[in-house]
Design a protein around this motif. Structure first.
Motif, mmCIF file in Angstrom:
data_model
loop_
_atom_site.group_PDB
_atom_site.id
_atom_site.type_symbol
_atom_site.label_atom_id
_atom_site.label_comp_id
_atom_site.label_asym_id
_atom_site.label_seq_id
_atom_site.Cartn_x
_atom_site.Cartn_y
_atom_site.Cartn_z
ATOM 1 N N ALA A 20 -50.594 -19.787 -54.705
ATOM 2 C CA ALA A 20 -50.651 -20.723 -53.529
ATOM 3 C C ALA A 20 -50.138 -21.948 -53.556
ATOM 4 N N ALA A 21 -51.302 -22.162 -55.369
ATOM 5 C CA ALA A 21 -50.798 -23.535 -54.842
ATOM 6 C C ALA A 21 -48.907 -23.791 -54.598
ATOM 7 N N GLN A 22 -47.911 -23.342 -55.946
ATOM 8 C CA GLN A 22 -46.550 -23.244 -55.152
ATOM 9 C C GLN A 22 -45.559 -23.264 -53.930
ATOM 10 N N LYS A 23 -46.878 -22.376 -53.309
ATOM 11 C CA LYS A 23 -46.189 -22.028 -52.133
ATOM 12 C C LYS A 23 -46.231 -23.806 -51.129
ATOM 13 N N ALA A 24 -47.768 -24.441 -51.394
ATOM 14 C CA ALA A 24 -48.884 -25.152 -50.562
ATOM 15 C C ALA A 24 -47.472 -26.556 -50.848
ATOM 16 N N ARG A 25 -46.895 -26.428 -51.875
ATOM 17 C CA ARG A 25 -46.198 -27.374 -52.344
ATOM 18 C C ARG A 25 -44.979 -27.902 -52.316
ATOM 19 N N MET A 26 -43.791 -26.171 -51.881
ATOM 20 C CA MET A 26 -43.285 -26.140 -51.686
ATOM 21 C C MET A 26 -43.067 -26.664 -50.604
ATOM 22 N N TRP A 31 -41.675 -30.364 -45.781
ATOM 23 C CA TRP A 31 -41.887 -31.244 -44.317
ATOM 24 C C TRP A 31 -41.888 -32.880 -44.600
ATOM 25 N N ASN A 32 -42.290 -32.969 -45.752
ATOM 26 C CA ASN A 32 -41.835 -34.496 -46.394
ATOM 27 C C ASN A 32 -40.268 -35.031 -46.258
ATOM 28 N N SER A 33 -38.692 -34.273 -46.390
ATOM 29 C CA SER A 33 -37.978 -33.827 -45.974
ATOM 30 C C SER A 33 -37.493 -34.353 -44.644
ATOM 31 N N LEU A 78 -46.697 -36.619 -47.080
ATOM 32 C CA LEU A 78 -48.021 -35.702 -46.735
ATOM 33 C C LEU A 78 -48.278 -34.993 -47.874
ATOM 34 N N ILE A 79 -49.313 -34.674 -47.830
ATOM 35 C CA ILE A 79 -50.215 -34.187 -48.774
ATOM 36 C C ILE A 79 -50.710 -33.074 -48.489
ATOM 37 N N LYS A 80 -50.467 -31.954 -49.059
ATOM 38 C CA LYS A 80 -51.162 -30.382 -48.841
ATOM 39 C C LYS A 80 -51.909 -30.271 -50.003
ATOM 40 N N SER A 137 -52.719 -52.025 -44.529
ATOM 41 C CA SER A 137 -52.950 -51.838 -45.786
ATOM 42 C C SER A 137 -54.179 -51.078 -46.831
ATOM 43 N N GLU A 138 -54.280 -50.127 -46.048
ATOM 44 C CA GLU A 138 -55.077 -49.175 -46.408
ATOM 45 C C GLU A 138 -54.081 -48.085 -46.887
ATOM 46 N N ARG A 139 -52.931 -47.741 -46.761
ATOM 47 C CA ARG A 139 -52.191 -46.550 -46.951
ATOM 48 C C ARG A 139 -52.301 -45.815 -48.315
ATOM 49 N N LYS A 140 -52.252 -45.390 -49.035
ATOM 50 C CA LYS A 140 -52.104 -44.003 -49.867
ATOM 51 C C LYS A 140 -50.944 -43.658 -50.755
ATOM 52 N N PHE A 141 -50.340 -42.857 -49.668
ATOM 53 C CA PHE A 141 -49.112 -42.416 -49.599
ATOM 54 C C PHE A 141 -47.995 -43.407 -49.424
ATOM 55 N N THR A 142 -47.686 -44.029 -50.631
ATOM 56 C CA THR A 142 -46.706 -44.848 -50.718
ATOM 57 C C THR A 142 -45.793 -44.538 -51.203
ATOM 58 N N TRP A 143 -45.149 -43.331 -51.823
ATOM 59 C CA TRP A 143 -43.819 -43.319 -52.321
ATOM 60 C C TRP A 143 -42.378 -43.607 -51.339
ATOM 61 N N PRO A 144 -41.117 -43.479 -52.272
ATOM 62 C CA PRO A 144 -39.926 -43.655 -50.873
ATOM 63 C C PRO A 144 -40.072 -42.802 -49.933
ATOM 64 N N GLN A 145 -39.276 -42.145 -49.192
ATOM 65 C CA GLN A 145 -39.392 -41.006 -47.993
ATOM 66 C C GLN A 145 -38.669 -40.241 -48.846
ATOM 67 N N GLY A 146 -38.735 -38.676 -48.687
ATOM 68 C CA GLY A 146 -38.412 -37.913 -49.157
ATOM 69 C C GLY A 146 -40.310 -37.539 -49.850
ATOM 70 N N PRO A 147 -39.703 -35.901 -50.574
ATOM 71 C CA PRO A 147 -40.840 -35.310 -51.258
ATOM 72 C C PRO A 147 -42.017 -36.415 -52.401
ATOM 73 N N ARG A 148 -42.446 -36.019 -52.256
ATOM 74 C CA ARG A 148 -43.625 -36.595 -52.845
ATOM 75 C C ARG A 148 -43.341 -36.801 -54.693
ATOM 76 N N PRO A 149 -43.159 -37.202 -55.550
ATOM 77 C CA PRO A 149 -42.842 -37.972 -56.831
ATOM 78 C C PRO A 149 -43.946 -36.922 -57.446
ATOM 79 N N LYS A 150 -43.528 -35.675 -58.778
ATOM 80 C CA LYS A 150 -44.434 -34.972 -59.178
ATOM 81 C C LYS A 150 -46.037 -35.887 -60.091
ATOM 82 N N ASP A 151 -45.470 -36.740 -59.946
ATOM 83 C CA ASP A 151 -46.661 -37.867 -60.891
ATOM 84 C C ASP A 151 -47.230 -38.789 -60.188
#
Length: 160
Positions: A20-26, A31-33, A78-80, A137-151
C-alpha cells in the motif's frame, strides 16, 4: 496504434502495509511528474473519479482534468501517505502546495479512497480536498520540480 496502457500495474491486490505504501509513493511520483497521459495509465479505461465537486469517468476525461489542473496549479509539489488498506482498497492522505497565476500560494489538504482491479489499475478514485492560503515563506515542499527525493521527509516526518 496500440494502447500504451499496461495490462498490469504492480503491486497487485490484496495489499499489505508495504505494498500500500509502495502504491501511494508510485502515485505521488507520477502526479509530481505533471504528465497527464503518464498519470492516466495507472487507471482503468473506465475509471470513475470524484475530485472535489467534479464527477467523471475514463482516461480521456482524466487527461483533460489533469491538464486543466496543472495549468492552474503552478509549481505543484505533492506528498501522499497511506492511511488504511484492505484487500483491493487503499485510503490515502495527502497534501500539496502550489501557486496560482497571481502568485498566491496554497496548501491543499485531502483524502483519497482508491479501489483497484485485479491487475492493480485504479478503477475508482474519490478525493476530498481543501485549500488553505499560505505565504510563500510557509512552504514546506521545496524540492526541485518532479518526484520528491527519497531523502525528503513525508507528511508525518514534517509534522502534518
Amino acid at each position: 496504434m496500440a494502447d500504451p496502457a499496461p495490462t498490469q500495474r504492480p503491486p497487485l491486490p490484496p495489499f499489505t502495509a508495504e505494498t500500500a505504501a509502495q502504491k501511494a509513493r508510485m502515485a505521488e511520483d507520477a502526479w509530481n511528474s505533471q504528465d497527464p497521459v503518464k498519470v492516466s495509465l495507472a487507471y482503468t479505461e473506465d475509471s470513475q473519479w470524484r475530485n472535489r465537486a467534479e464527477f467523471f469517468s475514463g482516461r480521456a476525461k482524466i487527461i483533460e482534468f489533469l491538464t486543466r489542473k496543472w495549468a492552474r496549479e503552478l509549481d505543484y509539489r505533492l506528498i501522499k501517505e497511506p492511511w488504511a488498506f484492505h484487500d483491493n482498497r487503499i485510503a490515502v492522505r495527502f497534501q500539496y502546495e502550489y501557486h496560482d497565476d497571481s502568485g498566491n500560494w496554497f496548501r491543499a489538504y485531502g483524502n483519497e479512497n482508491w479501489e483497484f482491479d485485479e491487475n492493480g489499475l485504479m478503477r475508482r478514485r474519490q478525493a476530498s480536498i481543501n485549500d488553505v492560503p499560505i505565504q510563500q515563506s510557509e512552504r514546506k515542499f521545496t524540492w526541485p520540480q518532479g518526484p520528491r527525493p527519497k531523502d525528503f521527509p513525508g507528511l508525518t516526518a514534517l509534522g502534518f
